[in-house]
Design a protein around this motif. Structure first.
Motif, PDB file in Angstrom:
ATOM      1  N   ASP A 325       0.681  -1.157  -0.224  1.00 23.23           N
ATOM      2  CA  ASP A 325      -0.192  -0.055  -0.034  1.00 23.23           C
ATOM      3  C   ASP A 325       0.910   1.145  -0.075  1.00 23.23           C
ATOM      4  O   ASP A 325       0.323   2.304   0.133  1.00 23.23           O
ATOM      5  CB  ASP A 325      -1.114  -0.033   0.937  1.00 23.23           C
ATOM      6  N   ALA A 327       2.571   4.289  -1.469  1.00 23.23           N
ATOM      7  CA  ALA A 327       2.646   5.072  -2.803  1.00 23.23           C
ATOM      8  C   ALA A 327       3.854   5.939  -2.795  1.00 23.23           C
ATOM      9  O   ALA A 327       3.987   6.679  -3.619  1.00 23.23           O
ATOM     10  CB  ALA A 327       1.480   6.145  -2.407  1.00 23.23           C
ATOM     11  N   ASP A 353      -5.606   0.156  -1.894  1.00 20.84           N
ATOM     12  CA  ASP A 353      -6.279   1.271  -1.054  1.00 20.84           C
ATOM     13  C   ASP A 353      -7.800   1.152  -1.209  1.00 20.84           C
ATOM     14  O   ASP A 353      -8.266   1.649  -2.314  1.00 20.84           O
ATOM     15  CB  ASP A 353      -5.704   2.603  -1.668  1.00 20.84           C
ATOM     16  N   LYS A 372      -6.428  10.747  -2.083  1.00 20.80           N
ATOM     17  CA  LYS A 372      -5.155  10.504  -1.383  1.00 20.80           C
ATOM     18  C   LYS A 372      -4.904   8.811  -1.319  1.00 20.80           C
ATOM     19  O   LYS A 372      -5.719   8.330  -0.846  1.00 20.80           O
ATOM     20  CB  LYS A 372      -5.357  10.890  -0.024  1.00 20.80           C
ATOM     21  N   VAL A 373      -3.892   8.670  -2.081  1.00 19.42           N
ATOM     22  CA  VAL A 373      -3.694   7.166  -2.496  1.00 19.42           C
ATOM     23  C   VAL A 373      -2.495   6.557  -1.379  1.00 19.42           C
ATOM     24  O   VAL A 373      -1.526   7.261  -1.359  1.00 19.42           O
ATOM     25  CB  VAL A 373      -3.195   6.765  -3.702  1.00 19.42           C
ATOM     26  N   GLY A 374      -2.742   5.493  -0.864  1.00 14.94           N
ATOM     27  CA  GLY A 374      -1.686   4.641  -0.223  1.00 14.94           C
ATOM     28  C   GLY A 374      -1.713   4.910   1.250  1.00 14.94           C
ATOM     29  O   GLY A 374      -2.550   5.816   1.897  1.00 14.94           O
ATOM     30  N   GLY A 375      -1.088   4.066   2.017  1.00 13.24           N
ATOM     31  CA  GLY A 375      -0.921   4.094   3.633  1.00 13.24           C
ATOM     32  C   GLY A 375      -2.130   3.736   4.064  1.00 13.24           C
ATOM     33  O   GLY A 375      -2.313   3.875   5.448  1.00 13.24           O
ATOM     34  N   HIS A 376      -2.885   2.949   3.551  1.00 11.29           N
ATOM     35  CA  HIS A 376      -4.281   2.217   4.096  1.00 11.29           C
ATOM     36  C   HIS A 376      -3.630   1.551   5.255  1.00 11.29           C
ATOM     37  O   HIS A 376      -4.383   1.457   6.285  1.00 11.29           O
ATOM     38  CB  HIS A 376      -5.100   1.425   2.991  1.00 11.29           C
ATOM     39  N   PRO A 387       0.377   9.121   2.390  1.00 10.97           N
ATOM     40  CA  PRO A 387      -0.456   8.860   1.199  1.00 10.97           C
ATOM     41  C   PRO A 387       0.131  10.112  -0.029  1.00 10.97           C
ATOM     42  O   PRO A 387       0.801  10.948   0.243  1.00 10.97           O
ATOM     43  CB  PRO A 387      -1.915   9.090   1.503  1.00 10.97           C
TER      44      PRO A 387
END
Length: 502
Positions: A325, A327, A353, A372-376, A387
């Motif tokens: 996850d 980004a 995500d 806002k993508v990533g870091g889920h 993210p």
């Protein structure tokens, strides 16, 4: 009569009974540096006819059919990830143990595992699982384990097994062949009355990532290539080398050698020779391909004329145990002027995500979205887990192998978001998106799997951060047994490569 010997005929021409051999196991590769936690829902659990259907050698038309009654127990396998939560481990362990006990007596057991499972609160999960299986099966049942060469083989684990072997290729093009070898050697020993072989075991104080120990390159190519010759010697049944799993932090994490056979002295001799060769070659292991930091790899790929140019986002590889996850690589792609402007195109699949994915499906194809993508999963776990803002057009919505995926394009960069941690290893994994139509393809992987390798006109392995960071020294191992190369290159007056019989 014990379960390990075939009963003799009760009358002239009377047939021998078929061997009863169980099949079961639990397989996952677990990074202790990954914030993800593997739960029961992450495992694919098979039983009964579905379990037998996993293998070709259990079919009624196979040559083993007249000799063996295969007894399906339970098998659970998951995509590599973070450590398994204790409740999940105990649930699967208890079912396996119960089924082994209920199926008794068994002549043998094909034990289909990985060898690099970490469980929250345990220091040697496979040893605990195997001890429980052994107790349920009883001392007379021969257990033959098929393993990944990236597994860890502690003394406490291996002493419960009668035969154990591992893949001889990395990438693992021989994974199913390894399982078949473990099964056929077990049947051979039972059918001939050979019984339990001697097992010469030794660990080697070396711990390297798989990307430095690929059998495509020396010295692993020759080391693993020599195993068939060792196995062919009179008195030897099998020979195996494990490189260990570099992203767990346990005392058992290191290379190992096991040679099994009826000639104890020869098994000890051959195991010692293989261990010494591995130790002496420790400085010769190199990355399977050219490497660089993320921005270096992107710049080189953009400047190259080779198309498609593949880059491995190695630190967040979900098939080695990464969260999948991060980004970080997406942010670096968007920061490149040529890619941002669309003068060069890049496809970056596999960012896990669910929230961003759901927003894309709600918006629909052709919609403009700001995400806002990533870091889920990785939020708060450390640097590079934040993210990345992605504003662009939703260009694809599809379902890949039961997993929803959305593609969003900004300039020349197309990012593929998934609702679950998903590998992209084959052409089919990309679905309607054609990787050959892009200048760059950036995949969350380490060494390239065969289809990706064949697809790449050129490639680089990016040394990116994540739960399976290739730079082991910056990860922060605290519980491995020292001294251990490459964490130490001194203090090895005696590397301890003298094998013992289990």
């Amino acid at each position: 009569m014990t379960p390990t010997s075939l009963p003799g005929p009760v009358g002239a021409g009377a047939p021998r009974r078929r061997l009863r051999i169980g099949i079961g196991g639990m397989a996952i590769e677990s990074s202790e540096f990954c914030p993800h936690r593997s739960s029961y829902e992450d495992f694919r659990v098979t039983r009964g006819a579905d379990l037998l259907a996993r293998y070709t050698w259990t079919r009624p038309d196979d040559g083993l059919a007249p000799l063996v009654e295969w007894v399906p127990l339970v098998h659970a396998v998951a995509l590599p990830g973070g450590p398994v939560v204790r409740e999940t481990f105990e649930r699967i362990r208890d079912e396996l143990v119960t089924r082994v006990r209920d199926a008794a007596p068994l002549d043998g057991l094909v034990y289909d595992i990985h060898g690099a499972m970490s469980v929250v609160g345990l220091t040697d999960a496979e040893a605990e699982l195997t001890a429980a299986v052994r107790e349920a099966a009883g001392p007379d049942t021969l257990i033959s384990a098929a393993m990944d060469l990236h597994g860890n083989v502690s003394h406490d684990f291996a002493r419960h097994l009668d035969l154990l072997t591992a893949h001889r290729l990395a990438p693992h093009e021989d994974a199913w062949e390894t399982r078949e070898r473990a099964a056929r050697k077990l049947v051979e020993r039972l059918a001939t009355g050979a019984g339990r072989p001697h097992r010469a075991w030794v660990q080697v104080p070396v711990l390297l990532p798989g990307e430095k120990t690929s059998t495509r390159l020396e010295p692993a190519k020759s080391l693993y290539g020599s195993l068939a010759d060792v196995e062919a010697r009179d008195g030897i049944c099998d020979a195996a080398i494990w490189v260990g799993y570099a992203w767990a932090d346990e005392p058992r994490c290191r290379a190992a050698v096991v040679v099994t056979g009826d000639d104890a002295d020869l098994a000890l001799e051959q195991a010692g020779a293989l261990a010494r060769r591995y130790w002496e070659a420790r400085h010769d292991f190199t990355f399977v391909g050219p490497t660089g930091q993320a921005d270096e790899c992107i710049a080189a790929a953009v400047a190259s004329t080779a198309r498609p140019f593949l880059i491995s986002d190695s630190g967040d590889n979900p098939t080695a145990g990464g969260a999948g996850d991060l980004a970080y690589m997406l942010s670096r792609l968007l920061a490149d002027d040529d890619l941002a402007a669309g003068r060069v195109t890049a496809l970056h699949p596999g960012i896990h995500d669910p929230a961003a994915l759901a927003a894309c499906f709600a918006a629909g194809t052709g919609a403009e979205v700001t995400l806002k993508v990533g870091g889920h999963v990785s939020a708060g776990s450390g640097v590079h887990a934040e993210p990345c803002e992605l504003a662009g057009e939703v260009v694809s919505l599809q379902t890949l192998g039961g997993v929803r995926a959305a593609a969003v394009r900004h300039g020349g960069v197309t990012a593929v978001l998934t609702e679950r941690r998903t590998p992209f290893h084959t052409r089919a994994d990309f679905g309607e998106l054609d990787p050959l139509g892009y200048d760059l393809v950036v995949v969350k992987i380490g060494y390239l799997e065969p289809e990706l390798y064949d697809m790449a006109a050129d490639w680089l392995l990016a040394l990116t951060p994540g739960g399976v960071d290739q730079d082991l020294l910056r990860l922060g191992h605290h519980h491995v047994a020292r001294p251990l190369y490459p964490f130490d290159d001194e203090g090895f007056e005696d590397p301890g490569t003298v094998p013992v019989l289990l």
